[in-house]
Design a protein around this motif. Structure first.
Motif, PDB file in Angstrom:
ATOM      1  N   GLU A  99       0.810  -1.122  -0.168  1.00 43.61           N
ATOM      2  CA  GLU A  99      -0.093   0.032   0.055  1.00 43.61           C
ATOM      3  C   GLU A  99       0.969   1.379  -0.026  1.00 43.61           C
ATOM      4  O   GLU A  99       0.313   2.322  -0.074  1.00 43.61           O
ATOM      5  CB  GLU A  99      -1.051   0.089   1.211  1.00 43.61           C
ATOM      6  N   LEU A 100       2.022   1.210  -0.086  1.00 36.54           N
ATOM      7  CA  LEU A 100       2.973   2.244   0.109  1.00 36.54           C
ATOM      8  C   LEU A 100       3.408   2.677  -1.371  1.00 36.54           C
ATOM      9  O   LEU A 100       3.684   2.009  -2.136  1.00 36.54           O
ATOM     10  CB  LEU A 100       4.399   1.871   0.723  1.00 36.54           C
ATOM     11  N   LEU A 130      -1.727   8.636   5.642  1.00 40.66           N
ATOM     12  CA  LEU A 130      -0.248   9.048   5.806  1.00 40.66           C
ATOM     13  C   LEU A 130       0.169   9.713   4.625  1.00 40.66           C
ATOM     14  O   LEU A 130       0.090   8.944   3.338  1.00 40.66           O
ATOM     15  CB  LEU A 130       0.671   8.156   6.338  1.00 40.66           C
ATOM     16  N   VAL A 131       0.708  10.918   4.537  1.00 41.75           N
ATOM     17  CA  VAL A 131       1.386  11.434   3.217  1.00 41.75           C
ATOM     18  C   VAL A 131       2.540  12.495   4.006  1.00 41.75           C
ATOM     19  O   VAL A 131       2.403  13.215   4.859  1.00 41.75           O
ATOM     20  CB  VAL A 131       0.423  12.637   2.520  1.00 41.75           C
ATOM     21  N   ILE A 132       3.769  12.068   3.527  1.00 42.76           N
ATOM     22  CA  ILE A 132       5.042  12.661   3.818  1.00 42.76           C
ATOM     23  C   ILE A 132       5.849  12.909   2.659  1.00 42.76           C
ATOM     24  O   ILE A 132       5.819  12.241   1.589  1.00 42.76           O
ATOM     25  CB  ILE A 132       5.972  11.841   4.633  1.00 42.76           C
ATOM     26  N   HIS A 133       6.040  14.331   2.665  1.00 43.41           N
ATOM     27  CA  HIS A 133       6.932  14.953   1.338  1.00 43.41           C
ATOM     28  C   HIS A 133       7.928  15.531   2.054  1.00 43.41           C
ATOM     29  O   HIS A 133       7.946  16.477   2.849  1.00 43.41           O
ATOM     30  CB  HIS A 133       5.901  15.813   0.568  1.00 43.41           C
ATOM     31  N   VAL A 155       1.788  14.657   6.853  1.00 46.07           N
ATOM     32  CA  VAL A 155       0.090  14.731   7.417  1.00 46.07           C
ATOM     33  C   VAL A 155      -0.360  13.325   7.629  1.00 46.07           C
ATOM     34  O   VAL A 155      -0.134  12.512   6.848  1.00 46.07           O
ATOM     35  CB  VAL A 155      -0.750  15.320   6.314  1.00 46.07           C
ATOM     36  N   GLN A 156      -0.656  13.228   8.886  1.00 43.90           N
ATOM     37  CA  GLN A 156      -1.129  11.930   9.303  1.00 43.90           C
ATOM     38  C   GLN A 156      -2.483  11.866   9.986  1.00 43.90           C
ATOM     39  O   GLN A 156      -2.538  12.783  11.134  1.00 43.90           O
ATOM     40  CB  GLN A 156       0.048  11.143  10.381  1.00 43.90           C
ATOM     41  N   THR A 161       2.663  17.992  10.425  1.00 40.98           N
ATOM     42  CA  THR A 161       3.859  18.168  11.207  1.00 40.98           C
ATOM     43  C   THR A 161       4.980  18.596  10.212  1.00 40.98           C
ATOM     44  O   THR A 161       4.921  18.224   9.102  1.00 40.98           O
ATOM     45  CB  THR A 161       4.308  17.003  11.761  1.00 40.98           C
ATOM     46  N   THR A 162       5.524  19.919  10.508  1.00 38.54           N
ATOM     47  CA  THR A 162       6.718  20.109   9.612  1.00 38.54           C
ATOM     48  C   THR A 162       8.198  20.256  10.192  1.00 38.54           C
ATOM     49  O   THR A 162       8.078  20.373  11.570  1.00 38.54           O
ATOM     50  CB  THR A 162       6.413  21.593   9.194  1.00 38.54           C
TER      51      THR A 162
END
Length: 177
Positions: A99-100, A130-133, A155-156, A161-162
């Motif tokens: 799923e990743l 979950l989205v991390i960039h 964004v979870q 969170t930055t």
């Protein structure tokens, strides 16, 4: 009789215009035969495959797909060493692992190892909830730890969170402290 002729013509057209090459380069080398000799045994497809005797590398272009049992790499251009299984990509790259879904502009990976390094302005990982960039990313598929540097946004479950550096444990579904 005309229907059979039309069917035959369409079948020939589909075979000729197929987007994937049969994995044989113009030098007579066969990339999938070479890959089958390696420990990881990836299967490779691309529109264009060329083997370079001087470097021992295959260059791949157009709809490049490198499939391993655990993950699939998708890109537009790549170079791969069939002996060491080092992979370099360019032109927007993706990695799909269950799923990743990882994205980046370019990557370097040790296919027989455990790590991929991603570069560009749009490196990220996504899965439901979950989205991390970030500006660059490193993923260790043995530990399932993904490390981001640069301008990082996580964004979870609706919470943002930055950071300039962030390590995330995909198994524990949490930021590593």
């Amino acid at each position: 009789m005309p229907i059979r002729l039309l069917t035959l013509i369409m079948l020939c057209f589909l075979l000729v215009s197929s987007p994937f090459v049969y994995a044989e380069s113009s030098s007579g080398h066969n990339i999938n035969a070479d890959m089958a000799k390696s420990k990881a045994r990836p299967t490779v497809s691309a529109e264009n495959v060329n083997y370079h005797e001087d470097t021992g590398l295959y260059t791949l272009a157009g709809n490049v797909r490198i499939k391993l049992p655990e993950r699939t790499f998708l890109t537009q251009t790549a170079k791969i060493n069939p002996v060491s299984l080092l992979l370099w990509t360019d032109g927007g790259s993706e990695i799909i692992e269950g799923e990743l879904h990882f994205t980046c502009d370019a990557l370097y990976a040790e296919l027989s190892g455990n790590t991929v390094w991603c570069f560009g302005t749009r490196c990220g990982v996504e899965r439901p909830g979950l989205v991390i960039h970030g500006d660059n990313m490193q993923y260790n598929w043995n530990s399932h730890i993904v490390t981001f540097d640069g301008h990082v946004l996580c964004v979870q479950k609706g919470k943002s969170t930055t950071a300039s550096h962030l390590e995330f444990d995909l198994d524990k579904n949490d930021i590593v402290r």
